[in-house]
Write a protein that holds these residues in place. Sequence first.
Motif, PDB file in Angstrom:
ATOM      1  N   VAL A   1       0.843  -1.187   0.000  1.00  0.00           N
ATOM      2  CA  VAL A   1       0.000   0.000   0.000  1.00  0.00           C
ATOM      3  C   VAL A   1       0.881   1.241   0.000  1.00  0.00           C
ATOM      4  N   HIS A   2       0.545   2.158  -0.888  1.00  0.00           N
ATOM      5  CA  HIS A   2       1.299   3.407  -1.004  1.00  0.00           C
ATOM      6  C   HIS A   2       0.381   4.556  -0.631  1.00  0.00           C
ATOM      7  N   ILE A   3       0.845   5.392   0.278  1.00  0.00           N
ATOM      8  CA  ILE A   3       0.032   6.514   0.745  1.00  0.00           C
ATOM      9  C   ILE A   3       0.747   7.809   0.390  1.00  0.00           C
ATOM     10  N   GLU A   4       0.025   8.669  -0.297  1.00  0.00           N
ATOM     11  CA  GLU A   4       0.628   9.929  -0.756  1.00  0.00           C
ATOM     12  C   GLU A   4       0.544  10.984   0.341  1.00  0.00           C
ATOM     13  N   LYS A   5       1.468  11.930   0.285  1.00  0.00           N
ATOM     14  CA  LYS A   5       1.432  13.033   1.239  1.00  0.00           C
ATOM     15  C   LYS A   5       0.101  13.774   1.107  1.00  0.00           C
ATOM     16  N   GLY A   6      -0.524  14.049   2.248  1.00  0.00           N
ATOM     17  CA  GLY A   6      -1.802  14.770   2.231  1.00  0.00           C
ATOM     18  C   GLY A   6      -3.024  13.877   2.098  1.00  0.00           C
ATOM     19  N   ASP A   7      -2.809  12.593   1.888  1.00  0.00           N
ATOM     20  CA  ASP A   7      -3.944  11.655   1.834  1.00  0.00           C
ATOM     21  C   ASP A   7      -4.590  11.500   3.202  1.00  0.00           C
ATOM     22  N   VAL A   8      -5.895  11.286   3.189  1.00  0.00           N
ATOM     23  CA  VAL A   8      -6.545  10.698   4.358  1.00  0.00           C
ATOM     24  C   VAL A   8      -6.946   9.307   3.877  1.00  0.00           C
ATOM     25  N   TYR A   9      -6.173   8.334   4.274  1.00  0.00           N
ATOM     26  CA  TYR A   9      -6.300   6.991   3.718  1.00  0.00           C
ATOM     27  C   TYR A   9      -7.073   6.107   4.687  1.00  0.00           C
ATOM     28  N   GLY A  10      -8.275   5.768   4.327  1.00  0.00           N
ATOM     29  CA  GLY A  10      -9.121   4.944   5.195  1.00  0.00           C
ATOM     30  C   GLY A  10      -8.839   3.461   4.976  1.00  0.00           C
ATOM     31  N   ILE A  11      -8.682   2.731   6.071  1.00  0.00           N
ATOM     32  CA  ILE A  11      -8.558   1.272   5.964  1.00  0.00           C
ATOM     33  C   ILE A  11      -9.707   0.673   6.767  1.00  0.00           C
ATOM     34  N   VAL A  12     -10.610   0.005   6.070  1.00  0.00           N
ATOM     35  CA  VAL A  12     -11.767  -0.565   6.760  1.00  0.00           C
ATOM     36  C   VAL A  12     -11.710  -2.089   6.726  1.00  0.00           C
ATOM     37  N   GLY A  13     -12.346  -2.689   7.709  1.00  0.00           N
ATOM     38  CA  GLY A  13     -12.411  -4.142   7.758  1.00  0.00           C
ATOM     39  C   GLY A  13     -12.958  -4.551   9.104  1.00  0.00           C
ATOM     40  N   TYR A  14     -13.479  -5.762   9.146  1.00  0.00           N
ATOM     41  CA  TYR A  14     -14.017  -6.254  10.409  1.00  0.00           C
ATOM     42  C   TYR A  14     -12.884  -6.591  11.375  1.00  0.00           C
ATOM     43  N   SER A  15     -13.281  -6.862  12.604  1.00  0.00           N
ATOM     44  CA  SER A  15     -12.331  -7.234  13.642  1.00  0.00           C
ATOM     45  C   SER A  15     -11.501  -8.451  13.214  1.00  0.00           C
ATOM     46  N   GLY A  16     -10.208  -8.349  13.411  1.00  0.00           N
ATOM     47  CA  GLY A  16      -9.337  -9.473  13.087  1.00  0.00           C
ATOM     48  C   GLY A  16      -8.818  -9.449  11.656  1.00  0.00           C
ATOM     49  N   ALA A  17      -9.219  -8.453  10.881  1.00  0.00           N
ATOM     50  CA  ALA A  17      -8.818  -8.389   9.463  1.00  0.00           C
ATOM     51  C   ALA A  17      -7.319  -8.133   9.302  1.00  0.00           C
ATOM     52  N   GLY A  18      -6.706  -7.538  10.340  1.00  0.00           N
ATOM     53  CA  GLY A  18      -5.271  -7.256  10.258  1.00  0.00           C
ATOM     54  C   GLY A  18      -4.953  -5.774  10.137  1.00  0.00           C
ATOM     55  N   LYS A  19      -5.936  -4.926  10.346  1.00  0.00           N
ATOM     56  CA  LYS A  19      -5.766  -3.485  10.170  1.00  0.00           C
ATOM     57  C   LYS A  19      -4.714  -2.918  11.122  1.00  0.00           C
ATOM     58  N   SER A  20      -4.877  -3.214  12.422  1.00  0.00           N
ATOM     59  CA  SER A  20      -3.933  -2.654  13.401  1.00  0.00           C
ATOM     60  C   SER A  20      -2.530  -3.191  13.151  1.00  0.00           C
ATOM     61  N   THR A  21      -2.443  -4.472  12.869  1.00  0.00           N
ATOM     62  CA  THR A  21      -1.133  -5.069  12.614  1.00  0.00           C
ATOM     63  C   THR A  21      -0.475  -4.365  11.430  1.00  0.00           C
ATOM     64  N   LEU A  22      -1.235  -4.128  10.385  1.00  0.00           N
ATOM     65  CA  LEU A  22      -0.674  -3.481   9.194  1.00  0.00           C
ATOM     66  C   LEU A  22      -0.174  -2.070   9.498  1.00  0.00           C
ATOM     67  N   VAL A  23      -0.962  -1.267  10.217  1.00  0.00           N
ATOM     68  CA  VAL A  23      -0.492   0.113  10.432  1.00  0.00           C
ATOM     69  C   VAL A  23       0.620   0.181  11.465  1.00  0.00           C
ATOM     70  N   ARG A  24       0.663  -0.787  12.373  1.00  0.00           N
ATOM     71  CA  ARG A  24       1.767  -0.802  13.339  1.00  0.00           C
ATOM     72  C   ARG A  24       3.094  -1.087  12.645  1.00  0.00           C
ATOM     73  N   VAL A  25       3.001  -1.636  11.440  1.00  0.00           N
ATOM     74  CA  VAL A  25       4.204  -1.883  10.643  1.00  0.00           C
ATOM     75  C   VAL A  25       4.821  -0.552  10.173  1.00  0.00           C
ATOM     76  N   ILE A  26       3.978   0.455   9.975  1.00  0.00           N
ATOM     77  CA  ILE A  26       4.477   1.731   9.440  1.00  0.00           C
ATOM     78  C   ILE A  26       5.598   2.294  10.312  1.00  0.00           C
ATOM     79  N   ASN A  27       5.413   2.280  11.643  1.00  0.00           N
ATOM     80  CA  ASN A  27       6.480   2.801  12.512  1.00  0.00           C
ATOM     81  C   ASN A  27       7.233   1.674  13.229  1.00  0.00           C
ATOM     82  N   LEU A  28       7.097   0.492  12.662  1.00  0.00           N
ATOM     83  CA  LEU A  28       7.792  -0.698  13.178  1.00  0.00           C
ATOM     84  C   LEU A  28       7.443  -1.027  14.632  1.00  0.00           C
ATOM     85  N   LEU A  29       6.282  -0.572  15.100  1.00  0.00           N
ATOM     86  CA  LEU A  29       5.818  -1.093  16.389  1.00  0.00           C
ATOM     87  C   LEU A  29       5.587  -2.587  16.192  1.00  0.00           C
TER      88      LEU A  29
END
Length: 361
Positions: free
Chosen positions: A30-58
């Motif tokens: 996934v590529h996010i451009e500067k100034g985007d408001v990038y929505g990630i939707v999905g049900y519980s357990g889809a992997g959303k939090s895991t994916l965004v925690r990758v951005i800052n290597l949490l």
Amino acid sequence: MTNPIIALDNINVTFHQKKRKIRAVKNVSVHIEKGDVYGIVGYSGAGKSTLVRVINLLQEPTSGSVVVNNETFFKADSENSPKNRIATKDLRNRRRKIGMIFQHFNLLNERTVTENVAFALQHSSLSQAQKDAKVKELLELVDLSDRAEQYPSQLSGGQKQRVAIARALANDPEILISDEATSALDPKTTNQILALLKKLNSELGLTIVLITHEMQAVKEVANKVAVMQDGEIIERGSLLDIFAQPKEQLTKEFIETATNIDKAIETISAQSLVQQLSANEVFVRLSYVGDTTDEPLIASLFKEFNVTANILYGNIEVLQGTSVGSLLVILSGNAEQIKSASASLTSHHVKIDVLKGGQIL
Ligand SMILES: Nc1ncnc2c1ncn2[C@@H]1O[C@H](COP(=O)(O)OP(=O)(O)OP(=O)(O)O)[C@@H](O)[C@H]1O
Ligand SMILES: [Mg+2]
């Protein structure tokens, strides 16, 4: 394609639990451009939090590459290949430029609003006077100046979230990650927080990654959307495209929660006009994006084809300044004329779905 501020490529995150292997994120790019408001939707357990925690290597990925602001934070071609990581000290600095807010605010309860925000500046090189000024300015930005000396327990949910936003902005981040930040709030407070995020995006140019299970929230602020299911992004696009032409069933379900069109179809279908459709009538849904306004369009059907359109329901959403409309309509007229009218609508980029009386079209 411009230069993305966040570039996640071929990200895999696999958790090992005793004998079980959980593939929380599966080969996601996934590529996010500067100034985007990038929505990630999905049900519980889809992997959303895991994916965004990758951005800052949490969350460190099992494999893939993480590039933020053109700097490689992490790279590993596969699970077993060597892992290249940014130095820990650098990562700590870079993380300050990536703010995060959460569902449960994560405030320090024994500290005041001011102290909570100031806490984020403890490693900052600013002087004490500069820090004080910064905190004051942030509290003004989130409209909480009058609560500066209160404790979290004295605040409403929306106010707590605004403290968390002020804290997340303390180090002038370029990116704000919002992980279900409005999920614990009532609809009115949710809208206030979303309006604040929108303001931060437009006034500060903040890039926002907005994780939510509420399409309504995405609809209010995002310009792009990705839908996640079972660790994968199953559909993505501009907000307009996703709302106007959702392809996957899950995407349709999420959109329905924000527009209620399926509910309207169900209710209208039960009406006697639709139940007792005559042979020269057809019950359709017309969907369109942009300038095609309903009135001239509907009027032209009669003028050009002698087809009357009885509008039983209409819903027009304004997304990113563009209208996205859905009309539930009974078209009546001679079968050939209805066919021509239908072709004319299609040529004007109006999508027609026959809901009942399909023998004509
Ligand atoms: N640290 C972990 N160890 C093991 N499994 C984990 C860990 N973190 C997440 N998982 C699993 O990974 C999958 C994705 O979880 P994740 O929290 O990313 O989902 P989510 O889309 O954010 O869900 P929610 O909407 O409930 O927050 C789930 O099956 C979860 O149980
Ligand atoms: Mg989550």
